[in-house]
Design an enzyme around this catalytic site. Sequence first.
Site, PDB file in Angstrom:
ATOM      1  N   LYS A   1      -1.177   6.385  14.308  1.00 36.87           N
ATOM      2  CA  LYS A   1      -1.867   5.348  12.661  1.00 36.87           C
ATOM      3  C   LYS A   1      -3.539   5.799  12.641  1.00 36.87           C
ATOM      4  O   LYS A   1      -3.686   6.747  13.533  1.00 36.87           O
ATOM      5  CB  LYS A   1      -2.224   4.413  13.463  1.00 36.87           C
ATOM      6  CG  LYS A   1      -2.959   2.889  12.717  1.00 36.87           C
ATOM      7  CD  LYS A   1      -1.358   2.814  11.571  1.00 36.87           C
ATOM      8  CE  LYS A   1      -2.189   1.759  10.750  1.00 36.87           C
ATOM      9  NZ  LYS A   1      -0.221   0.840  10.354  1.00 36.87           N
TER      10      LYS A   1
HETATM   11  P1  NAD Z   1      -4.004  -3.907   0.869  1.00 38.38           P
HETATM   12  O1  NAD Z   1      -5.009  -3.243   0.665  1.00 38.38           O
HETATM   13  O2  NAD Z   1      -2.836  -2.989  -0.143  1.00 38.38           O
HETATM   14  O3  NAD Z   1      -4.234  -5.304   0.862  1.00 38.38           O
HETATM   15  C1  NAD Z   1      -4.829  -6.099   1.546  1.00 38.38           C
HETATM   16  C2  NAD Z   1      -5.147  -7.244   1.283  1.00 38.38           C
HETATM   17  O4  NAD Z   1      -5.748  -8.141   2.033  1.00 38.38           O
HETATM   18  C3  NAD Z   1      -6.123  -7.202   0.050  1.00 38.38           C
HETATM   19  O5  NAD Z   1      -5.690  -8.273  -0.889  1.00 38.38           O
HETATM   20  C4  NAD Z   1      -7.461  -7.852  -0.435  1.00 38.38           C
HETATM   21  O6  NAD Z   1      -8.436  -8.459  -0.958  1.00 38.38           O
HETATM   22  C5  NAD Z   1      -7.319  -8.788   1.595  1.00 38.38           C
HETATM   23  N1  NAD Z   1      -7.992  -8.817   2.519  1.00 38.38           N
HETATM   24  C6  NAD Z   1      -8.985  -7.694   2.481  1.00 38.38           C
HETATM   25  N2  NAD Z   1      -9.478  -7.931   3.883  1.00 38.38           N
HETATM   26  C7  NAD Z   1      -9.473  -9.728   4.214  1.00 38.38           C
HETATM   27  C8  NAD Z   1     -10.131 -10.742   4.420  1.00 38.38           C
HETATM   28  N3  NAD Z   1     -11.696 -10.188   5.520  1.00 38.38           N
HETATM   29  N4  NAD Z   1      -9.545 -11.773   4.516  1.00 38.38           N
HETATM   30  C9  NAD Z   1      -9.170 -12.073   3.835  1.00 38.38           C
HETATM   31  N5  NAD Z   1      -8.138 -11.236   2.653  1.00 38.38           N
HETATM   32  C10 NAD Z   1      -8.031  -9.776   3.444  1.00 38.38           C
HETATM   33  O7  NAD Z   1      -2.821  -3.638   2.474  1.00 38.38           O
HETATM   34  P2  NAD Z   1      -1.730  -3.685   2.467  1.00 38.38           P
HETATM   35  O8  NAD Z   1      -0.831  -2.648   2.719  1.00 38.38           O
HETATM   36  O9  NAD Z   1      -0.670  -4.892   1.958  1.00 38.38           O
HETATM   37  O10 NAD Z   1      -1.535  -3.540   4.494  1.00 38.38           O
HETATM   38  C11 NAD Z   1      -1.881  -5.894   5.044  1.00 38.38           C
HETATM   39  C12 NAD Z   1      -1.256  -6.079   5.860  1.00 38.38           C
HETATM   40  O11 NAD Z   1      -0.097  -5.690   5.743  1.00 38.38           O
HETATM   41  C13 NAD Z   1      -2.521  -4.517   7.129  1.00 38.38           C
HETATM   42  O12 NAD Z   1      -2.063  -5.741   8.247  1.00 38.38           O
HETATM   43  C14 NAD Z   1      -1.426  -3.654   7.041  1.00 38.38           C
HETATM   44  O13 NAD Z   1      -1.528  -3.446   8.366  1.00 38.38           O
HETATM   45  C15 NAD Z   1       0.321  -4.553   7.175  1.00 38.38           C
HETATM   46  N6  NAD Z   1       1.633  -3.427   6.997  1.00 38.38           N
HETATM   47  C16 NAD Z   1       1.878  -2.969   5.364  1.00 38.38           C
HETATM   48  C17 NAD Z   1       2.513  -2.204   5.434  1.00 38.38           C
HETATM   49  C18 NAD Z   1       2.476  -1.354   3.895  1.00 38.38           C
HETATM   50  O14 NAD Z   1       3.467  -0.172   3.651  1.00 38.38           O
HETATM   51  N7  NAD Z   1       1.687  -1.544   3.323  1.00 38.38           N
HETATM   52  C19 NAD Z   1       3.805  -2.048   6.099  1.00 38.38           C
HETATM   53  C20 NAD Z   1       3.727  -3.015   7.074  1.00 38.38           C
HETATM   54  C21 NAD Z   1       2.393  -3.550   7.789  1.00 38.38           C
END
Ligand code: NAD
Length: 434
Positions: A117
């Site tokens: 990561k």
């Molecule tokens: P992203 O940045 O695209 O979206 C994050 C979302 O969460 C946004 O809507 C943001 O406004 C919101 N957010 C951020 N801080 C917040 C808070 N304090 N309270 C409420 N909402 C909040 O990120 P993502 O890629 O969608 O990732 C989201 C989660 O999924 C993370 O934990 C990431 O590690 C996990 N994840 C992502 C992927 C991927 O392919 N993108 C894969 C596996 C896991």
Amino acid sequence: MTQMKGTLSSHLWESSDLYRNSVLQLQEAAETMKLDPNIAERLKVPKRALIVSVPIRLDDGSIRCFEGYRVQHNMTLGPGKGGVRFHPEVNLSEVAGLAMLMTFKCSLVGLPLGGAKGGIRVDPTQLSRHEAQALTRRYTSEINMIIGPDKDIPAPDIGTDAQHMAWMMDTYSQEKGFAISGVVTGKPIEIGGSLGRAESTGRGVVYTIQHAARHLKEVGKSGPKMDSTTTVSVHGFGKVGAVAAREIYDLNTKVVAISDVQGGIYSKNGLNIPDVENYFAKNRTIKGYPEADAITNEELLRIKVDILIPAAIDGVITSQNVSQIDAKIIAEGANGPITSRAMMELEERGTFIIPDILCNAGGVIVSYFEWVQGLQNFFWSESEVNGKLAEVMASAFQKVIDTQTRFKCGMKTAALIAGVDRLNRAMLLRGLFP
Ligand code: NAD
């Protein structure tokens, strides 16, 4: 000697809740499966970590140094794999915890990849496009010696997207002298990305929810029907949450609440997700969407629903609010959204948990497909990608159910056991160098 054991892990890594929770959950799994203690000792700490200063010139002419990290937790099964997070609270310990989760996730779903990561401690919303590009390129250059298609392959995470991956790919390729698309995944299609990658995590989340609903029915427990009577809340409207919300909506199931960092919206009759998407595209937030009631993020988590999908950040369901969480299924779209204490309480109450390393594995599965397609220079159709994704997710879901039945434990522990088991065998076979 005895005194030295564990000191490394305590002072260096354990400052974040996410890391401590991941280790607690690993310990629970290790005890339940009676894991070789020498393997458990090695899995508690990452293999390698790099901390870098990332200096860039801001648009006002001044220079600012940001702190960046890349952590490789375990690379027994293959090159490291894991996202790059741009977030103001990123730190070494959090990145190490997330790298650990990647190790178990890749192992659970049967990929020939290890866990890694990365991240930069920065608020990406405060950067201009030019600053974001400079930051991404300099970070790539600073971690260049430990990444590569055979070493460690970054991907998007919170605060980064396909454009950041394009800059990373270009920087790495410029430094090597030729195009090397396999250095990152989650790239735009034009430079070697895979069809279906952008939607893969959210899509995978929904596949696991469908499996969970079917499973609950098969074992005679009350679960959601996955029709218009089923209610769903989604915390986070980013790359994972927005896609999951849309897929749920397309199944004719009711998404009653969603939120982003600025706040949430609620409609008891169900939100029109395509309309919310249009609003988001214009306003870059869902806050203020006129066809629904405004709610806070905390209120969203407490709404009584059939399915809750925390898909934003870690540590949102804790011992403080767990007593007010009322959902039949919680699908951990985000990494580590439920703390270990809250998890115990939910499992005791009979909430069906779809653990993060299973629930959100769709992203890394299609990242793996992207990497393979890039290595072969042979690209698949979207239906082929989605079909293969569905197959891998179905078999991983069944593996976790079988493990849960065998060890009579919760789903979280079962997923970790299934992930650790394959890795354990591989580590024992490879042995300890020197
Ligand atoms: P992203 O940045 O695209 O979206 C994050 C979302 O969460 C946004 O809507 C943001 O406004 C919101 N957010 C951020 N801080 C917040 C808070 N304090 N309270 C409420 N909402 C909040 O990120 P993502 O890629 O969608 O990732 C989201 C989660 O999924 C993370 O934990 C990431 O590690 C996990 N994840 C992502 C992927 C991927 O392919 N993108 C894969 C596996 C896991």
